[in-house]
Design a protein around this motif. Sequence first.
Motif, mmCIF file in Angstrom:
data_model
loop_
_atom_site.group_PDB
_atom_site.id
_atom_site.type_symbol
_atom_site.label_atom_id
_atom_site.label_comp_id
_atom_site.label_asym_id
_atom_site.label_seq_id
_atom_site.Cartn_x
_atom_site.Cartn_y
_atom_site.Cartn_z
ATOM 1 N N UNK A 537 0.841 -1.203 0.000
ATOM 2 C CA UNK A 537 0.000 0.000 0.000
ATOM 3 C C UNK A 537 0.874 1.250 0.000
ATOM 4 N N UNK A 538 1.903 1.220 0.839
ATOM 5 C CA UNK A 538 2.818 2.356 0.956
ATOM 6 C C UNK A 538 3.526 2.611 -0.394
ATOM 7 N N UNK A 539 3.956 1.508 -1.033
ATOM 8 C CA UNK A 539 4.592 1.561 -2.356
ATOM 9 C C UNK A 539 3.688 2.247 -3.360
ATOM 10 N N UNK A 540 2.433 1.801 -3.349
ATOM 11 C CA UNK A 540 1.444 2.324 -4.280
ATOM 12 C C UNK A 540 1.269 3.833 -4.093
ATOM 13 N N UNK A 541 1.193 4.234 -2.830
ATOM 14 C CA UNK A 541 1.016 5.665 -2.550
ATOM 15 C C UNK A 541 2.212 6.463 -3.074
ATOM 16 N N UNK A 542 3.406 5.891 -2.881
ATOM 17 C CA UNK A 542 4.598 6.586 -3.360
ATOM 18 C C UNK A 542 4.606 6.757 -4.880
ATOM 19 N N UNK A 543 3.926 5.803 -5.585
ATOM 20 C CA UNK A 543 3.888 5.894 -7.049
ATOM 21 C C UNK A 543 2.824 6.857 -7.556
ATOM 22 N N UNK A 544 1.977 7.294 -6.644
ATOM 23 C CA UNK A 544 0.840 8.122 -7.071
ATOM 24 C C UNK A 544 1.311 9.421 -7.716
ATOM 25 N N UNK A 545 0.648 9.725 -8.837
ATOM 26 C CA UNK A 545 1.008 10.974 -9.499
ATOM 27 C C UNK A 545 0.051 12.094 -9.107
ATOM 28 N N UNK A 546 -1.181 11.699 -8.756
ATOM 29 C CA UNK A 546 -2.126 12.728 -8.316
ATOM 30 C C UNK A 546 -1.862 13.059 -6.834
ATOM 31 N N UNK A 547 -2.539 14.097 -6.357
ATOM 32 C CA UNK A 547 -2.392 14.534 -4.976
ATOM 33 C C UNK A 547 -2.894 13.421 -4.035
ATOM 34 N N UNK A 548 -2.150 13.149 -2.982
ATOM 35 C CA UNK A 548 -2.572 12.104 -2.048
ATOM 36 C C UNK A 548 -3.546 12.728 -1.037
ATOM 37 N N UNK A 549 -4.796 12.333 -1.131
ATOM 38 C CA UNK A 549 -5.833 12.958 -0.304
ATOM 39 C C UNK A 549 -5.967 12.347 1.087
ATOM 40 N N UNK A 550 -6.815 12.979 1.867
ATOM 41 C CA UNK A 550 -7.050 12.559 3.248
ATOM 42 C C UNK A 550 -7.517 11.104 3.336
ATOM 43 N N UNK A 551 -8.397 10.710 2.399
ATOM 44 C CA UNK A 551 -8.958 9.361 2.479
ATOM 45 C C UNK A 551 -7.881 8.284 2.353
ATOM 46 N N UNK A 552 -6.889 8.575 1.496
ATOM 47 C CA UNK A 552 -5.827 7.586 1.269
ATOM 48 C C UNK A 552 -5.048 7.365 2.558
ATOM 49 N N UNK A 553 -4.580 8.474 3.147
ATOM 50 C CA UNK A 553 -3.803 8.343 4.384
ATOM 51 C C UNK A 553 -4.663 7.767 5.513
ATOM 52 N N UNK A 577 -1.979 14.958 9.422
ATOM 53 C CA UNK A 577 -1.923 16.180 10.214
ATOM 54 C C UNK A 577 -1.527 17.374 9.354
ATOM 55 N N UNK A 578 -0.699 17.101 8.361
ATOM 56 C CA UNK A 578 -0.307 18.193 7.486
ATOM 57 C C UNK A 578 -1.505 18.679 6.660
ATOM 58 N N UNK A 579 -2.318 17.704 6.234
ATOM 59 C CA UNK A 579 -3.476 18.059 5.417
ATOM 60 C C UNK A 579 -4.571 18.731 6.237
ATOM 61 N N UNK A 580 -4.727 18.292 7.487
ATOM 62 C CA UNK A 580 -5.819 18.812 8.305
ATOM 63 C C UNK A 580 -5.354 18.927 9.762
ATOM 64 N N UNK A 581 -4.605 20.010 10.060
ATOM 65 C CA UNK A 581 -3.958 20.111 11.378
ATOM 66 C C UNK A 581 -4.933 20.297 12.530
ATOM 67 N N UNK A 582 -6.196 20.613 12.245
ATOM 68 C CA UNK A 582 -7.124 20.880 13.336
ATOM 69 C C UNK A 582 -7.966 19.679 13.730
ATOM 70 N N UNK A 583 -7.656 18.542 13.153
ATOM 71 C CA UNK A 583 -8.477 17.370 13.442
ATOM 72 C C UNK A 583 -7.876 16.581 14.610
#
Length: 626
Positions: A537-553, A577-583
Amino acid sequence: MRSPEIVLKVVGVCRTTNFLTQLHSLTIRTYDTHLAAKITELYFELLPLQTVRKLFDEIPHPNLYTCNRILQRFCGKNRYEEVSSLFTSMFSFEKVDHFTLLFALKACSALKATNFGKTIHGLGKKYGMIHSNMFLGSGLIDMYSKCGNMDDAFRAFEEYSKPDIVLWTTVVTGYEKNFKPDEALAVFTGMAMAHCISSDPITLVTVVSACTQLLNLKAGKSVHANVFRMGYEGSLSLSNALLNLYAKSGSMFYAGNWFRVMEEKDVISWSCIISCCAHNDATDRAISLFDEMIYKGIEPNSVSVISALQACESCCNLDKGRQIHELAFHKSLEHDKLVSTALIDMYMSCCSPQEAIIVFDRMPSKDPVSWFALLCGCVKNGMANKSIQIFCDMMARDIQPDATVMVKILGACSELGVLQLTSCLHSYVIRGGFISNSFIELQLLTVMQNVVAWMRLSRFLRDQQIKMLLSGAPYSTVCPNKVTFLSILAACSHAGFVEEGIEFFNIMLNEYQLMPESKHYAIIVDLLGRIGELDKAMCLINQMQSRVGVHVWGALLGACRIHQNAEIGEVAARNLLQLDPDHAGYYILLSNVYAVDGKWDDAAELRGSIKERELKKITGQSVFRL
DNA sequence: CTAGGGTTAG
């Protein structure tokens, strides 16, 4: 040592079980009623309750007083089954008086045995005891109201031409306790106006409770004025009832003011104000009030602990929650069912399901509400598999789920997609006939529709019709786009078809050259996470070309928590936390990941940063939602 | 010799 008189004198001094055995056989031999009375008292002090009943049955011809005393003692120990059976045997000897009837009525109330109660009512009439005895009247009214039968309660009341204040109060209380506060106030008004009976503090406590149920602050305030006029302000229970009225219907402002001026405060007053703060967004104040109560030397009871835990729950204060847990343990309150349930709720809401499960497992006896708390907590924490396992355990133990539990568990099923169990539950819902209230029914139907829709789509997928359709795309009229694949992947996720999902993802990528978006990746990461392929899963995320959204993480973090992988979990949480620091929820999740790995300093530091930012927990929001 | 009504909470 043969004369009972001498024996009776010795009894006061010598209290061994051995001596008791000798006395017992002497009582049987001598038929002495005084000795029988004395010895039954001793039974209760020295022997377990089962033995008491057995030995008592061996005593020949115990007198009425002795029988009544033993009824009274059994009532005091809440052994109402014994009371009822003893009464039946006493009745067969025609040995009853109004004391006997009163104890029997208590048993009826506790056992909710209206028919038995009606028999006793009839007996009282037959023996002409009713009108000469107000005690019996309040006992009867009380029995009918505790059995939920207010019509008969009121009829019993009407049998008295000149009811006293206790009889009036019993009726008012009956209506109040049966959730008929309007009737309660109407009877009270009739008492004061038409019958000119002045109330006492106890009556007013019930009247204030009725006002609280109605959230009728105006009526409550006029009662408060009367309290001062009649000089009842010294009654602590009445002050507490008023405090509760302000806490529930007025505001923290009213409640706080009244609490401050109350002359005397007990653990009930403190619990009331703590609970008021906890439920009105003043969680810090609730916690500091709890600390103040402990500091002032007021012994906490289960209710105050529960209220404080609720405060921790709503501000996600896991540390304080643990501290109160420890306190509850030292005060031997941990095994109180309500306290355990509050602890489970607290740990679940603070994203620490493991600790909640430990509390649950330690419970010596579990009641349906604690099962429910555990189940809902697992659903809330995205642990659908665990919640389904819990549901199966409940069924195996013959704990009947109500409609609310069914709604929760079906929600879990539709989220994680467990096809077999869903169809099982489907038929269970139909067979069980869950039609209790229309609101729940509607909710149930909505979830069911979802689940059924997923089931249909999943069956379709399993028949591989879609795959064939897609593989033969050049020759077919179907032209799938990204949205088509998103629904297909979502269906795989719901149905739990891990391999198929990955296969479709590859078809999308390779055969159609469609660029997957963050949402597609989120589902695949979730699917990989379920089978524990966190590295992939981590590998796949690293290959992602689009923006990695909250749902993925979020999907990755959820999987890390289940498979206890701190290393990858940390990466996921940091990104979240970087994407949504107030959560605040992410901080808690991350600190749990640290805690699992033994990184206590990091966990503590994180919790500190939650406090600094004064984050509010966002409740009921799942990071796994697509 | 025994006896009636009341406050907080999941």
